[in-house]
Design a protein around this motif. Structure first.
Motif, mmCIF file in Angstrom:
data_model
loop_
_atom_site.group_PDB
_atom_site.id
_atom_site.type_symbol
_atom_site.label_atom_id
_atom_site.label_comp_id
_atom_site.label_asym_id
_atom_site.label_seq_id
_atom_site.Cartn_x
_atom_site.Cartn_y
_atom_site.Cartn_z
ATOM 1 N N ARG A 105 0.792 -1.231 0.000
ATOM 2 C CA ARG A 105 0.000 0.000 0.000
ATOM 3 C C ARG A 105 0.828 1.287 0.000
ATOM 4 O O ARG A 105 0.459 2.237 -0.691
ATOM 5 C CB ARG A 105 -0.990 0.012 1.163
ATOM 6 C CG ARG A 105 -1.871 1.249 1.063
ATOM 7 C CD ARG A 105 -3.043 1.365 1.978
ATOM 8 N NE ARG A 105 -3.074 0.580 3.174
ATOM 9 C CZ ARG A 105 -4.030 0.684 4.087
ATOM 10 N NH1 ARG A 105 -4.998 1.556 3.922
ATOM 11 N NH2 ARG A 105 -4.018 -0.058 5.154
ATOM 12 N N SER A 126 -5.668 -2.518 -10.602
ATOM 13 C CA SER A 126 -4.998 -3.663 -11.216
ATOM 14 C C SER A 126 -5.424 -3.824 -12.674
ATOM 15 O O SER A 126 -4.595 -4.101 -13.548
ATOM 16 C CB SER A 126 -5.298 -4.933 -10.425
ATOM 17 O OG SER A 126 -4.481 -5.984 -10.873
ATOM 18 N N TRP A 140 1.397 2.263 -3.724
ATOM 19 C CA TRP A 140 0.326 2.294 -4.715
ATOM 20 C C TRP A 140 0.350 3.604 -5.488
ATOM 21 O O TRP A 140 0.687 4.669 -4.952
ATOM 22 C CB TRP A 140 -1.026 2.160 -4.032
ATOM 23 C CG TRP A 140 -1.326 0.781 -3.509
ATOM 24 C CD1 TRP A 140 -0.538 -0.330 -3.582
ATOM 25 C CD2 TRP A 140 -2.503 0.375 -2.823
ATOM 26 N NE1 TRP A 140 -1.144 -1.399 -2.982
ATOM 27 C CE2 TRP A 140 -2.352 -1.000 -2.504
ATOM 28 C CE3 TRP A 140 -3.660 1.030 -2.440
ATOM 29 C CZ2 TRP A 140 -3.340 -1.709 -1.829
ATOM 30 C CZ3 TRP A 140 -4.629 0.311 -1.759
ATOM 31 C CH2 TRP A 140 -4.472 -1.049 -1.465
#
Length: 176
Positions: free
Chosen positions: A94, A133, A97
């Motif tokens: 995270r 994604s 990201w």
């Protein structure tokens, strides 16, 4: 921000960083990582992974940023019943990201899959709700070919999975 990354085979030297990043509930929410992630999850996974790597069925790589160290993992798993095919799976921690690491690393993985392994087709099956994604795959040239009911017991049966594919000739046309 630089997205300079390299990929290197996952080894025990990556266990601590994998463990730290893989325990994040936000990462677990859209991956096939176990929930909750076990205390010895990374070490156990890396030990298990060795057999698949030695047999040539699985190729797992640490995504390593020059500036920040390990930021995630990406892998190809060969599909024996579909000669020349492999499934791509990846996750990024995270804190990393939205910084281009997944796209950059998977570009390198595609070079490995199509160039070194001589695969004919690579596919991926992200959850439809995992738009980030899906976007990574689209940036890499994958084409959305189907949406299907969730086959993974880990997720809600109502979840849908998008199927993306990239064939070697498409990769070559895109400059791969």
């Amino acid at each position: 921000m630089s997205t300079l990354v390299r990929i290197e085979p996952v080894g025990m030297e990556h266990a601590e960083a994998v463990q730290r990043l893989a325990t994040d509930p936000a990462v677990i929410a859209t991956t096939n990582l176990p929930s909750p992630y076990p205390e010895d999850g990374a070490v156990t996974w890396i030990r298990t992974l060795r057999e698949g790597q030695e047999g040539g069925e699985e190729h797992a790589f640490a995504i390593v940023s020059e500036a920040e160290g390990l930021v995630g993992v990406t892998a190809l798993v060969l599909v024996p019943e579909q000669a020349g095919s492999a499934e791509l799976g990846y996750w990024v921690g995270r804190p990393y990201w939205g910084r281009g690491y997944a796209t950059a690393a998977n570009r390198l993985l595609l070079d490995f899959g199509f160039g070194t392994l001589k695969l004919r087709r690579i596919f991926a099956r992200p959850l439809v709700r995992n738009r980030a994604s899906c976007r990574v795959l689209e940036k890499l040239g994958f084409r959305h070919v189907a949406t299907q009911q969730n086959p993974f017991p880990r997720f809600d049966p109502a979840d849908e999975v998008a199927r993306y594919e990239l064939k070697r000739w498409q990769w070559r046309l895109s400059g791969g």
